[in-house]
Design a protein around this motif. Structure first.
Motif, short mmCIF file in Angstrom:
data_model
loop_
_atom_site.label_atom_id
_atom_site.label_comp_id
_atom_site.label_asym_id
_atom_site.label_seq_id
_atom_site.Cartn_x
_atom_site.Cartn_y
_atom_site.Cartn_z
N GLN A 161 62.02 -52.09 67.71
CA GLN A 161 63.49 -52.14 67.74
C GLN A 161 64.04 -53.57 67.72
OE1 GLN A 161 64.59 -49.63 71.10
NE2 GLN A 161 64.93 -47.91 69.75
N TRP A 176 68.91 -44.41 62.85
CA TRP A 176 69.27 -45.27 63.99
C TRP A 176 69.72 -46.65 63.52
CZ3 TRP A 176 66.57 -49.77 65.53
CH2 TRP A 176 67.01 -50.32 66.73
N ILE A 235 64.10 -43.76 62.67
CA ILE A 235 64.31 -45.21 62.60
C ILE A 235 65.44 -45.56 61.62
CG2 ILE A 235 63.29 -47.35 61.73
CD1 ILE A 235 60.71 -46.64 62.99
N ASP A 263 58.58 -53.35 74.00
CA ASP A 263 59.06 -52.84 72.72
C ASP A 263 59.11 -53.96 71.67
OD1 ASP A 263 60.06 -51.18 70.79
OD2 ASP A 263 62.13 -51.26 71.50
N SER A 321 69.42 -45.82 74.14
CA SER A 321 68.34 -45.15 74.88
C SER A 321 68.63 -45.03 76.37
CB SER A 321 67.03 -45.93 74.68
OG SER A 321 67.16 -47.25 75.18
N LEU A 343 69.89 -52.44 71.70
CA LEU A 343 68.63 -52.25 72.42
C LEU A 343 68.84 -51.63 73.79
CD1 LEU A 343 66.99 -55.70 71.61
CD2 LEU A 343 66.78 -53.56 70.33
#
Length: 294
Positions: free
Chosen positions: A230, A144, A141, A227, A164, A160
């Protein structure tokens, strides 16, 4: 509690009797048990839909309301006063839709490459890819977040969507499906006909991957749509909040309008249910692909 235990014992006794007496009793008992399990799993969704039509006082009344009420319009008005639901809904659609499309594209290309092409270091690279799946996301985390900050992506949707868009699980999923369902002879025949590698993938291989696309797409759609962590770390402005963040803002320290909250939760869950129902046929076939060898 005693009444519930007595009811469970009575149902179990009836199922045992049916299984012993009727020739097809075992199958009937199995269907009854599966039906009861399905009802138990659907009960929370049903109660959420019911509570969306009641006020907060009615929700906390005893005995609880078990059927739809008449406060839907009131809850809708209160929800619109508390939050900008359409804006949050649009934000979630943008983030989830773009991320899911990119995941399906990049993961299918990566999985196809690992399954079909024999290049130097393929096994070692795939082993490293699998090893990354063993590391919990929470361990990364802070790196990132620092990376998104250096890129200037704080309070933007790029943070976001892009990081990924090629995840290890998606590549692994598509690779396994390609190995089990894409014949090598089919791609070789396309090469003999003069097709380029991209033409082979998009016009020959991609149609075969529809069940895998549906399965991976549903899983990715649900994960991104729900989610919370994030978006909480990245987004700053209320106008850019996604649905999970918006629902969190509806819970106040001085009181919460649970009728409006349940209505907003219902509206947030409906797209997931609709997406799953639309892709359920391909989803199930994608999950069972390769389970039976001919």
């Amino acid at each position: 509690m005693k009444m519930l235990l007595f009811l469970i014992m009575a149902v179990a006794l009836v199922l045992i009797i049916i299984a012993k007496v009727h020739p097809a009793g075992k199958k009937i008992s199995l269907y009854i048990v599966l039906g009861l399990i399905a009802l138990i799993m659907l009960l929370p969704f049903f109660m959420m839909f019911v509570m969306a039509t009641h006020t907060t006082s009615e929700i906390f009344s005893f005995p609880p309301a078990m059927w739809f009420g008449g406060s839907l319009s009131e809850n809708l008005a209160n929800m619109n006063l508390l939050v900008d639901f359409p804006k949050s809904f649009l934000n979630s659609c943008i983030v989830t839709g773009l991320n899911t499309i990119l995941v399906l594209l990049f993961c299918s290309v990566g999985g196809y490459a690992f399954a079909v092409y024999d290049f130097p270091g393929r096994k070692a690279l795939f082993a490293v890819l699998l090893a990354t799946m063993m590391v919990p996301w929470t361990a990364g985390i802070i790196p990132w977040f620092l990376m998104m900050s250096k890129l200037g992506w704080l309070n933007t949707f790029q943070a976001l969507i892009i990081p990924s868009c090629a995840n290890a699980f998606g590549i692994f999923w598509m690779r396994q499906y390609c190995q089990n369902n894409v014949p090598v002879s089919l791609t070789e025949a396309a090469r003999i006909d003069g097709c380029s590698e991209w033409t082979i993938f998009f016009r020959v291989v991609a149609p075969i991957l529809k069940p895998a696309y549906a399965s991976l797409g549903i899983m990715q759609f649900v994960n991104v749509w729900n989610d919370f962590m994030q978006p909480l770390m990245i987004l700053r402005e209320p106008a850019k909040m996604t649905l999970p963040l918006m629902l969190k803002t509806m819970v106040g320290d001085r009181g919460t309008d649970y009728g409006a909250l349940m209505l907003a939760s219902t509206c947030a869950v409906l797209p997931l249910l609709i997406a799953f129902l639309c892709a359920s046929k391909f989803f199930m076939s994608g999950l069972t692909a390769g389970a039976v060898k001919e």
